[in-house]
Write a protein that holds these residues in place. Sequence first.
Motif, short mmCIF file in Angstrom:
data_model
loop_
_atom_site.label_atom_id
_atom_site.label_comp_id
_atom_site.label_asym_id
_atom_site.label_seq_id
_atom_site.Cartn_x
_atom_site.Cartn_y
_atom_site.Cartn_z
N THR A 49 0.85 -1.19 0.00
CA THR A 49 0.00 0.00 0.00
C THR A 49 0.88 1.24 0.00
OG1 THR A 49 -1.91 1.06 1.06
CG2 THR A 49 -0.22 0.15 2.53
N GLY A 50 0.28 2.39 -0.23
CA GLY A 50 1.02 3.65 -0.20
C GLY A 50 1.80 3.93 -1.47
N THR A 51 1.27 3.48 -2.59
CA THR A 51 1.97 3.67 -3.87
C THR A 51 1.63 5.05 -4.43
OG1 THR A 51 1.65 1.33 -4.25
CG2 THR A 51 2.40 2.62 -6.11
N ASN A 52 2.46 6.01 -4.20
CA ASN A 52 2.23 7.34 -4.75
C ASN A 52 3.55 7.88 -5.29
OD1 ASN A 52 0.64 9.48 -5.51
ND2 ASN A 52 1.12 10.65 -3.69
N GLY A 53 3.90 7.43 -6.48
CA GLY A 53 5.16 7.81 -7.09
C GLY A 53 6.12 6.63 -7.19
N CYS A 54 5.81 5.53 -6.50
CA CYS A 54 6.67 4.35 -6.51
C CYS A 54 6.38 3.47 -7.73
CB CYS A 54 6.44 3.52 -5.24
SG CYS A 54 6.87 4.39 -3.73
N THR A 55 7.25 2.50 -7.94
CA THR A 55 7.08 1.50 -8.99
C THR A 55 6.90 0.15 -8.33
OG1 THR A 55 8.38 2.76 -10.60
CG2 THR A 55 8.18 0.39 -10.98
N ILE A 103 3.74 -1.64 -12.47
CA ILE A 103 2.84 -0.51 -12.20
C ILE A 103 3.74 0.67 -11.87
CG2 ILE A 103 1.02 0.39 -10.71
CD1 ILE A 103 0.08 -2.50 -10.28
N THR A 104 3.66 1.72 -12.68
CA THR A 104 4.60 2.82 -12.54
C THR A 104 3.94 4.17 -12.79
OG1 THR A 104 6.81 3.58 -13.20
CG2 THR A 104 5.38 2.73 -14.94
N ARG A 105 4.63 5.20 -12.38
CA ARG A 105 4.13 6.55 -12.61
C ARG A 105 4.10 6.85 -14.10
NH1 ARG A 105 8.64 9.54 -10.68
NH2 ARG A 105 9.70 7.63 -11.22
N GLY A 106 3.05 7.46 -14.55
CA GLY A 106 2.94 7.80 -15.96
C GLY A 106 1.51 8.07 -16.34
N ASP A 107 1.27 8.24 -17.60
CA ASP A 107 -0.07 8.50 -18.10
C ASP A 107 -0.16 8.12 -19.57
OD1 ASP A 107 -2.37 9.40 -16.73
OD2 ASP A 107 -1.29 11.19 -16.10
N THR A 119 5.85 6.84 -19.35
CA THR A 119 6.18 6.96 -17.94
C THR A 119 6.84 8.31 -17.74
OG1 THR A 119 8.34 5.92 -18.26
CG2 THR A 119 6.50 4.48 -17.66
N THR A 120 6.98 8.71 -16.49
CA THR A 120 7.65 9.98 -16.24
C THR A 120 9.10 9.86 -16.66
OG1 THR A 120 8.08 9.30 -13.99
CG2 THR A 120 6.10 10.61 -14.35
N THR A 121 9.69 10.96 -17.10
CA THR A 121 11.02 10.92 -17.70
C THR A 121 12.09 10.37 -16.78
OG1 THR A 121 11.34 13.23 -17.07
CG2 THR A 121 10.59 12.79 -19.32
#
Length: 183
Positions: A49-55, A103-107, A119-121
């Motif tokens: 839990t707590g995935t906010n910016g993590c991979t 599961i990673t940061r991106g859009d 994904t974010t750069t």
Amino acid sequence: MDNFDELFKKANQGAGKQFQEEGREVVEMNQSKTIEIIPTGKEIELFTTGTNGCTLVLAIAKKDSGEVFAHLSHFDPTLLTEQIDELQKLINRKINSLSLIIITRGDYVKKGEKYVMETTTDSQKEIEKIVSIAESVDFNVIKVLPYSTGIVVGQARETRFQISRKNNETTAKVMWWKGTETL
């Protein structure tokens, strides 16, 4: 006085203890866990839990001998090279089949007529490295799922990786805050 990163890590140490329950292995931030799935038919859950910016990297790995392993790693962006090392340890077990979800940061971004995932750069190279490692296994299935890092009040961003194995059949599904995926 401690710097912000040290304070943040101290605040998150042991945070997963509240989620412990029978049949569940908790993986906290900046940790990974690999477990062997024994063919009992019982469901086992790897949880974070707590995935906010993590991979997150979630995998089912199989060996010719019939052994099956489930792997979950949860690392913040500054430690993606450690996450890559943990995946490499799994690959080094001489596996011959790998199903992987990242599961990673991106859009999703519109490019021409279709949407593609970006994904974010600052994590792009690491994600490409994880995919490259996974592709080194003869038989592989790889999914990359992006998420926006916008904080949603009240959203815990829990991820449940449920695996069961009966005889030679392994079933696995990932339930995360955006839906359910199967491996």
